[in-house]
Design a protein around this motif. Structure first.
Motif, PDB file in Angstrom:
ATOM      1  N   ILE A 193       9.760   5.389  -8.369  1.00  0.00           N
ATOM      2  CA  ILE A 193       8.378   5.670  -7.991  1.00  0.00           C
ATOM      3  C   ILE A 193       7.572   4.382  -8.107  1.00  0.00           C
ATOM      4  N   PRO A 194       6.916   3.951  -7.044  1.00  0.00           N
ATOM      5  CA  PRO A 194       6.139   2.706  -7.119  1.00  0.00           C
ATOM      6  C   PRO A 194       4.834   2.925  -7.875  1.00  0.00           C
ATOM      7  N   THR A 195       4.467   1.929  -8.680  1.00  0.00           N
ATOM      8  CA  THR A 195       3.196   2.050  -9.406  1.00  0.00           C
ATOM      9  C   THR A 195       2.217   0.956  -8.996  1.00  0.00           C
ATOM     10  N   THR A 196       2.677  -0.025  -8.254  1.00  0.00           N
ATOM     11  CA  THR A 196       1.767  -1.046  -7.735  1.00  0.00           C
ATOM     12  C   THR A 196       1.953  -1.142  -6.237  1.00  0.00           C
ATOM     13  N   LEU A 197       0.995  -1.796  -5.591  1.00  0.00           N
ATOM     14  CA  LEU A 197       1.065  -1.942  -4.139  1.00  0.00           C
ATOM     15  C   LEU A 197       2.321  -2.715  -3.735  1.00  0.00           C
ATOM     16  N   ASP A 198       2.662  -3.761  -4.497  1.00  0.00           N
ATOM     17  CA  ASP A 198       3.845  -4.550  -4.170  1.00  0.00           C
ATOM     18  C   ASP A 198       5.104  -3.694  -4.202  1.00  0.00           C
ATOM     19  N   GLU A 199       5.188  -2.857  -5.242  1.00  0.00           N
ATOM     20  CA  GLU A 199       6.361  -1.975  -5.341  1.00  0.00           C
ATOM     21  C   GLU A 199       6.405  -0.984  -4.181  1.00  0.00           C
ATOM     22  N   TYR A 200       5.213  -0.528  -3.801  1.00  0.00           N
ATOM     23  CA  TYR A 200       5.101   0.427  -2.691  1.00  0.00           C
ATOM     24  C   TYR A 200       5.611  -0.213  -1.399  1.00  0.00           C
ATOM     25  N   ILE A 201       5.209  -1.471  -1.183  1.00  0.00           N
ATOM     26  CA  ILE A 201       5.642  -2.184   0.024  1.00  0.00           C
ATOM     27  C   ILE A 201       7.143  -2.460  -0.021  1.00  0.00           C
ATOM     28  N   SER A 202       7.636  -2.891  -1.211  1.00  0.00           N
ATOM     29  CA  SER A 202       9.063  -3.224  -1.225  1.00  0.00           C
ATOM     30  C   SER A 202       9.917  -1.954  -1.123  1.00  0.00           C
ATOM     31  N   LEU A 203       9.404  -0.840  -1.662  1.00  0.00           N
ATOM     32  CA  LEU A 203      10.106   0.425  -1.468  1.00  0.00           C
ATOM     33  C   LEU A 203      10.148   0.770   0.030  1.00  0.00           C
ATOM     34  N   SER A 204       9.020   0.516   0.709  1.00  0.00           N
ATOM     35  CA  SER A 204       8.969   0.788   2.145  1.00  0.00           C
ATOM     36  C   SER A 204      10.014  -0.043   2.884  1.00  0.00           C
ATOM     37  N   THR A 213      12.108   6.246   8.079  1.00  0.00           N
ATOM     38  CA  THR A 213      10.734   5.860   8.369  1.00  0.00           C
ATOM     39  C   THR A 213      10.001   5.895   7.031  1.00  0.00           C
ATOM     40  N   PRO A 214       9.482   4.749   6.550  1.00  0.00           N
ATOM     41  CA  PRO A 214       8.937   4.775   5.182  1.00  0.00           C
ATOM     42  C   PRO A 214       7.759   5.735   4.993  1.00  0.00           C
ATOM     43  N   ILE A 215       6.714   5.594   5.832  1.00  0.00           N
ATOM     44  CA  ILE A 215       5.496   6.385   5.603  1.00  0.00           C
ATOM     45  C   ILE A 215       5.174   7.215   6.845  1.00  0.00           C
ATOM     46  N   GLY A 216       5.124   8.513   6.692  1.00  0.00           N
ATOM     47  CA  GLY A 216       4.839   9.400   7.812  1.00  0.00           C
ATOM     48  C   GLY A 216       3.404   9.248   8.287  1.00  0.00           C
ATOM     49  N   LEU A 217       3.195   9.385   9.597  1.00  0.00           N
ATOM     50  CA  LEU A 217       1.835   9.296  10.126  1.00  0.00           C
ATOM     51  C   LEU A 217       1.670  10.302  11.261  1.00  0.00           C
ATOM     52  N   MET A 226      -8.027   9.767   7.480  1.00  0.00           N
ATOM     53  CA  MET A 226      -9.150   9.646   6.551  1.00  0.00           C
ATOM     54  C   MET A 226      -8.658   9.629   5.112  1.00  0.00           C
ATOM     55  N   GLY A 227      -7.599  10.393   4.844  1.00  0.00           N
ATOM     56  CA  GLY A 227      -7.050  10.459   3.494  1.00  0.00           C
ATOM     57  C   GLY A 227      -6.544   9.104   3.041  1.00  0.00           C
ATOM     58  N   THR A 228      -5.893   8.373   3.964  1.00  0.00           N
ATOM     59  CA  THR A 228      -5.388   7.038   3.628  1.00  0.00           C
ATOM     60  C   THR A 228      -6.552   6.079   3.410  1.00  0.00           C
ATOM     61  N   ASP A 259     -11.405  -5.773   3.400  1.00  0.00           N
ATOM     62  CA  ASP A 259     -10.244  -5.837   2.523  1.00  0.00           C
ATOM     63  C   ASP A 259      -9.413  -4.552   2.638  1.00  0.00           C
ATOM     64  N   VAL A 260     -10.106  -3.417   2.673  1.00  0.00           N
ATOM     65  CA  VAL A 260      -9.405  -2.132   2.791  1.00  0.00           C
ATOM     66  C   VAL A 260      -8.579  -2.092   4.075  1.00  0.00           C
ATOM     67  N   PHE A 261      -9.221  -2.479   5.181  1.00  0.00           N
ATOM     68  CA  PHE A 261      -8.503  -2.398   6.452  1.00  0.00           C
ATOM     69  C   PHE A 261      -7.400  -3.455   6.546  1.00  0.00           C
ATOM     70  N   ASP A 262      -7.632  -4.619   5.919  1.00  0.00           N
ATOM     71  CA  ASP A 262      -6.565  -5.623   5.897  1.00  0.00           C
ATOM     72  C   ASP A 262      -5.345  -5.103   5.149  1.00  0.00           C
ATOM     73  N   THR A 263      -5.612  -4.491   3.993  1.00  0.00           N
ATOM     74  CA  THR A 263      -4.514  -3.946   3.195  1.00  0.00           C
ATOM     75  C   THR A 263      -3.766  -2.872   3.968  1.00  0.00           C
ATOM     76  N   TRP A 264      -4.534  -2.060   4.665  1.00  0.00           N
ATOM     77  CA  TRP A 264      -3.961  -0.981   5.459  1.00  0.00           C
ATOM     78  C   TRP A 264      -3.120  -1.582   6.599  1.00  0.00           C
ATOM     79  N   ALA A 265      -3.678  -2.605   7.243  1.00  0.00           N
ATOM     80  CA  ALA A 265      -2.976  -3.226   8.379  1.00  0.00           C
ATOM     81  C   ALA A 265      -1.631  -3.787   7.928  1.00  0.00           C
ATOM     82  N   LYS A 266      -1.593  -4.323   6.680  1.00  0.00           N
ATOM     83  CA  LYS A 266      -0.322  -4.872   6.197  1.00  0.00           C
ATOM     84  C   LYS A 266       0.724  -3.780   6.008  1.00  0.00           C
ATOM     85  N   GLN A 267       0.275  -2.538   5.772  1.00  0.00           N
ATOM     86  CA  GLN A 267       1.238  -1.437   5.603  1.00  0.00           C
ATOM     87  C   GLN A 267       1.638  -0.808   6.931  1.00  0.00           C
TER      88      GLN A 267
END
Lengths: 453, 303
Positions: A193-204, A213-217, A226-228, A259-267
Motif C-alpha cells: 500500500i503506497p503512503t507517499t506520492l512517490d510510492e503511489y507513482i512507482s506502484l503505478s 491499467t494502474p488507475i481506473g478513469l 472531481m473526486g481526484t 501545482d494541483v493540476f501539475d501533480t495530476w498531469a504527472k499521474q
C-alpha cells in the motif's frame, strides 16, 4: 442500490443538486416574476407565497408534521419509512412522508424552501446546508445537537454548522472517497500500500509493467474526476485552502492550483486511457475484472461488486487512504459526502420536528438505514457496527481518523459553478493535460462572472 | 413551377368582396383564437427569453438587469459556446447533405417494388419510431469502448464516444440512422403519388433512368422537398436528446440546446445566461424561418 445521492444512481446524474443558483440578492418581489416567462416562472410563482427570512426562532408546537424525503428508490424509501414508523411508534407523534423523485427534489429545492416546505426535509451537509441556513430558510437545531452532539465527531458537527455558529443539519449517512483495489491482486503481485506520492507513482509503474491499467478513469458523466481534484487539492494545499477556493475566494490561476493540476498531469500516464468515454460503472468493471489496479472513487463503487463471483468479489474489495503529498497536511482530509435532514424555518411544530431530528440523528435510526444500503455508513459514533460489512467497518475508521471532512466538489461550491464550469473544465484537462494554463484562465474568468453577483 | 409564374402578370385586379357580419365573427374566431394561442405560447415565451437574456436571475430571488453582459460572457469566457455553434452547423449539414439524400435514395429503391420491399421499409423505418433518447442508449451500447459491440466484433479499441475528435461523427451516424428512415418514408409517400404516366412518357421520349428521375420525377416531388427541408432544419437545430443521454452534451458533443438546458433547467439556474444562448438559437432559427417565408410569399405574390 441507488440512494438519495445522485452520484449513486446508475443511469443518470444531475451533477450539482438544486437551484441554489445565482443572485444572492434579497428575495424581494418574488411575485413580480415576468409573466411572459411562462414555463419557468410558473413553478416559482406557484410556490412563491409565504415569507422570506424566517430567522431561527421557530414555533415550538408539537402537532403533526410532514417529512420531505428525496428517497424515491424502493430500498432506501422503505428504509426511510421504517425509520419514520419507528419514531411514530416510540413518540406517538404524527408524521406524514412526502416523497419526491430525488432529481426533481434537488432541482426544485430553492422554490420548495421559499414556498411551503415540509417541516423536516432531506438535504446535504456543508456548503449546501449553509446556503439555506444563511438565508434564514432553515430552523436552528442547536438544541438537538445539545443532545446528540456527543455521538458525532467534530468534523460532522462542523459540516452541520452554519456561518452563525449554530447547527442547522442532522446527518444520517455518508460514504468516503478513497483509493479502491482488490486485495487478491495486491497479494498475488506482492504490491504494498503506497503512503507517499512517490510510492503511489512507482506502484503505478510496476502495475504497468505487469500489464495492468494502474488507475481506473471513467469521467464520461463529468463528476467522478472531481473526486481526484478534491483529494489532490486537500493533500497539497490543505482543507482550508480547498474550501476557500471552492467558495470563490482564491484564484484558480494561483500557484497552489497550478501545482494541483501539475501533480495530476504527472499521474495522467498511469490513468486509464479514454476516460471521457467511459462511465464509472464500466470503470468499476475493469477493477472487478482485475484489469485495473486501483480506482479513486466513492464507496458506491461497491455496488458493482455486489453479487459478483458468488459474493467473494465484494469481500475482496478494499481501499486505502490517498497517499500524503505535503507533510504539512499529511492525510488529514477526506471527501465524505453526507446526507441528512434540516428543519424548515416556517414550521409550526418545531417541537415535533426537533424530536424527529433527534431520533434521526440517533444510532437506532442510522442502523435501520445502513442495514438497507451496504454502500453507506452511519455517522454517529455509537452505531452498532457488528452487522457492517468489512468495507463499512473500514469506512468508519477512515473517516474517524480524518481531521477534516469535505463533502464533494459539487456540494462544496455553487451548483452553477460546479456544473457549467467545473465539469467541462476538468474534462478539457483530461483531454489535454498540457493545456493547464488556458483551462485555469477560463475557470477563473467564469468564476469571477458567477461569484460576483 | 414555371408555368404559373408566366401566366401571373395577366391576372386582373379583383374586386374585394364584402363580408357579412356572420363571416366576420367566424373569421375573427377562427383567426383570433389560434393567433392568441400562438402569441401566448410561442411568441410570449420567446420574447420572454429575449427579455431574460438581459438579466441575471436564479428563478427565485430578484432579477438584476445586466445589459449585454450575458452575451459578452457567452462569446468570450464560456468555452463550450463556440464549439456548440459549430456542432449545430455540422449537425445540420450532415443531416442535409448525407442523411437526406440517403433517405431519398432508399425511397427510390424501395419504390421499385423489389421483393420484400415492405420488410425493408419496416427495417429502415423502425428507428424513427424510437425516441432519440432510446437511440442514444442503443448506440451507447454499440459504441462503448470496453464492452461495446463494435469494438468487440472488430477487435478494435476505439474510444468512440470519449474521443472528442470522433464522437460527434459517431453520434451523427446514430442520428442519421434515424433521420434516413424518416426522410425515406416521406419521399416514399411522395413517390407513390407520382403519376405513372409521366414516367412512361419520359421513357417513351427516350430518357434513361437517371434523366427520368432528376428531370421528371424529382421536380414533381417539390411539395415533399419543402417538407423534407423543413424537417431536416428542425431536426438539426433541435438536436438534443441523443447527446444528452450519451454524456450530457460535454466533451465534443456540445450543442446549443444542451447548453441552454444545462444552464437553465434544474440545479444551475443561470436563467439569464441560458436565455442568452436560447436567443442565439432563436436568431439562427429565424434566419431559416424568414428565408422560407420570403420564398413562399414571393411565389404567392407572383401567382
Amino acid at each position: 442500490m441507488a440512494q438519495s445521492n445522485p452520484r449513486k444512481s446508475g443511469y443518470s446524474f444531475a451533477p450539482s443538486p438544486s437551484s441554489l443558483g445565482a443572485g444572492l440578492s434579497v428575495p424581494v418581489g418574488r411575485r413580480s416574476v415576468l409573466g411572459g416567462a411562462v414555463g419557468l416562472s410558473a413553478m416559482a410563482a406557484l410556490t412563491a407565497c409565504g415569507g422570506g427570512g424566517g430567522g431561527s426562532d421557530v414555533k415550538e408546537g408539537t402537532g403533526a408534521i410532514s417529512f420531505g424525503s428525496n428517497q424515491s428508490d424502493a430500498v432506501p424509501k422503505a428504509a426511510y419509512k421504517k425509520m419514520i414508523d419507528t419514531f411514530k411508534k416510540d413518540s406517538g407523534s404524527k408524521v406524514s412522508i412526502n416523497t419526491v423523485d430525488h432529481n426533481t427534489y434537488q432541482e426544485q429545492i430553492n422554490s420548495y424552501l421559499q414556498g411551503e416546505p415540509d417541516d423536516v426535509f432531506s438535504w446535504f451537509a456543508g456548503y449546501r446546508m449553509r446556503f439555506f441556513a444563511d438565508q434564514g430558510l432553515a430552523g436552528d437545531v442547536s438544541s438537538v445537537w445539545d443532545n446528540i452532539g456527543d455521538d458525532f465527531s467534530e468534523a460532522f458537527k462542523a459540516s452541520a454548522t452554519a456561518t452563525d455558529g449554530k447547527q442547522y443539519f442532522v446527518p444520517v449517512s455518508y460514504y468516503p472517497w478513497a483509493v479502491f483495489y482488490r486485495k487478491s491482486v495486491f497479494a498475488d503481485k506482492g504490491y504494498d500500500i503506497p503512503t507517499t506520492l512517490d510510492e503511489y507513482i512507482s506502484l503505478s509503474k510496476e502495475m504497468q509493467k505487469d500489464g495492468l491499467t494502474p488507475i481506473g478513469l471513467g469521467d464520461k458523466d463529468g463528476w467522478p474526476a472531481m473526486g481526484t481534484f478534491d483529494i489532490l487539492n486537500m493533500r497539497i494545499n490543505g482543507y482550508d485552502f480547498h474550501t476557500s477556493l471552492l467558495a470563490g475566494e482564491e484564484s484558480w490561476e494561483s500557484d497552489e492550483v497550478k501545482d494541483v493540476f501539475d501533480t495530476w498531469a504527472k499521474q495522467m500516464p498511469y490513468h486509464q486511457k479514454g476516460g471521457l468515454g467511459r462511465d464509472w460503472q464500466e470503470m468499476a468493471q475493469g477493477l472487478l475484472q482485475k484489469k485495473t489496479g486501483m480506482a479513486v472513487f466513492g464507496m458506491s463503487i461497491s455496488q458493482q461488486f455486489q453479487g459478483a463471483e458468488g459474493g467473494e468479489a465484494l469481500e475482496d474489495l478494499d481501499f486505502f487512504k490517498f497517499p500524503k503529498i505535503n507533510d504539512e497536511h499529511g492525510t488529514d482530509s477526506i471527501d465524505a459526502p453526507t446526507d441528512g435532514f434540516m428543519m424548515s424555518a416556517k414550521t409550526e411544530n418545531g417541537g415535533t420536528a426537533k424530536d424527529l431530528l433527534e431520533f434521526l440523528g440517533s444510532a437506532e435510526a442510522e442502523q435501520i438505514n445502513t442495514e438497507a444500503d451496504k454502500s453507506i455508513v452511519g455517522p454517529a459514533t455509537n452505531v452498532d457496527t457488528s452487522n457492517y460489512t468489512a468495507l463499512q467497518k473500514k469506512a468508519v475508521e477512515l473517516v474517524g481518523e480524518a481531521k477534516h471532512t469535505a463533502q464533494f466538489l459539487d456540494r462544496d461550491t455553487r451548483p452553477d459553478f460546479a456544473s457549467t464550469v467545473m465539469i467541462p473544465s476538468l474534462q478539457a484537462f483530461i483531454k489535454d493535460p498540457k493545456d493547464i494554463n488556458n483551462i485555469l484562465k477560463d475557470i477563473e474568468a467564469q468564476k469571477k462572472a458567477i461569484f460576483t453577483a | 413551377m414555371t408555368t404559373t409564374t408566366q401566366s401571373a402578370p395577366a391576372a386582373p385586379p379583383r374586386k374585394v368582396r364584402r363580408y357579412s357580419s356572420t363571416d366576420r365573427v367566424v373569421l375573427t374566431l377562427m383567426l383570433g383564437a389560434p393567433a392568441l394561442v400562438v402569441l401566448a405560447f410561442i411568441w410570449g415565451p420567446a420574447l420572454g427569453s429575449v427579455f431574460l437574456s438581459f438579466t441575471r436571475w436564479n428563478g427565485v430571488t430578484a432579477m438584476e438587469p445586466v445589459g449585454f453582459q450575458n452575451y459578452q460572457q457567452l462569446a468570450t469566457i464560456y468555452p463550450p459556446f463556440w464549439p456548440a455553434m459549430w456542432h449545430n452547423v455540422i449537425w445540420l449539414l450532415v443531416l442535409a447533405l448525407v442523411a437526406t439524400p440517403l433517405g431519398l435514395f432508399l425511397a427510390v429503391l424501395l419504390d421499385k417494388n423489389i421483393k420484400g420491399t415492405r420488410v425493408y421499409q419496416s427495417i429502415f423505418y423502425l428507428p424513427v419510431v424510437l425516441s432519440l433518447a432510446l437511440v442514444g442508449f442503443i448506440w451507447t451500447l454499440l459504441y462503448s469502448q470496453d464492452q461495446g459491440l463494435i469494438n468487440q466484433l472488430t477487435g478494435a479499441n476505439v474510444n468512440w464516444l470519449g474521443n472528442s475528435d470522433i464522437n460527434l461523427w459517431a453520434v451523427l451516424v446514430a442520428a442519421s440512422w434515424r433521420h434516413v428512415g424518416y426522410i425515406m418514408i416521406l419521399y416514399l409517400a411522395g413517390l407513390k403519388g407520382v403519376d405513372v404516366s409521366i414516367k412512361e412518357a419520359a421513357a417513351i421520349d427516350g430518357a434513361n433512368q437517371r434523366q427520368a428521375f432528376f428531370q421528371v420525377v424529382f421536380p414533381t416531388l417539390k411539395p415533399i422537398n419543402v417538407i423534407v427541408l423543413v424537417v431536416t432544419v428542425i431536426e438539426g437545430l433541435r438536436a438534443f436528446d441523443i447527446v444528452y443521454i450519451i454524456n450530457k452534451g460535454t466533451n465534443g458533443l456540445e450543442l446549443l440546446s444542451v447548453l441552454i438546458t444545462n444552464n437553465i433547467i434544474g440545479e444551475a439556474s443561470r436563467i439569464g445566461f441560458g436565455s442568452a444562448i436560447a436567443v442565439v438559437l432563436l436568431v439562427i432559427s429565424l434566419v431559416f424561418i424568414i428565408t422560407y417565408l420570403v420564398q413562399t410569399f414571393k411565389k404567392e405574390g407572383a401567382r
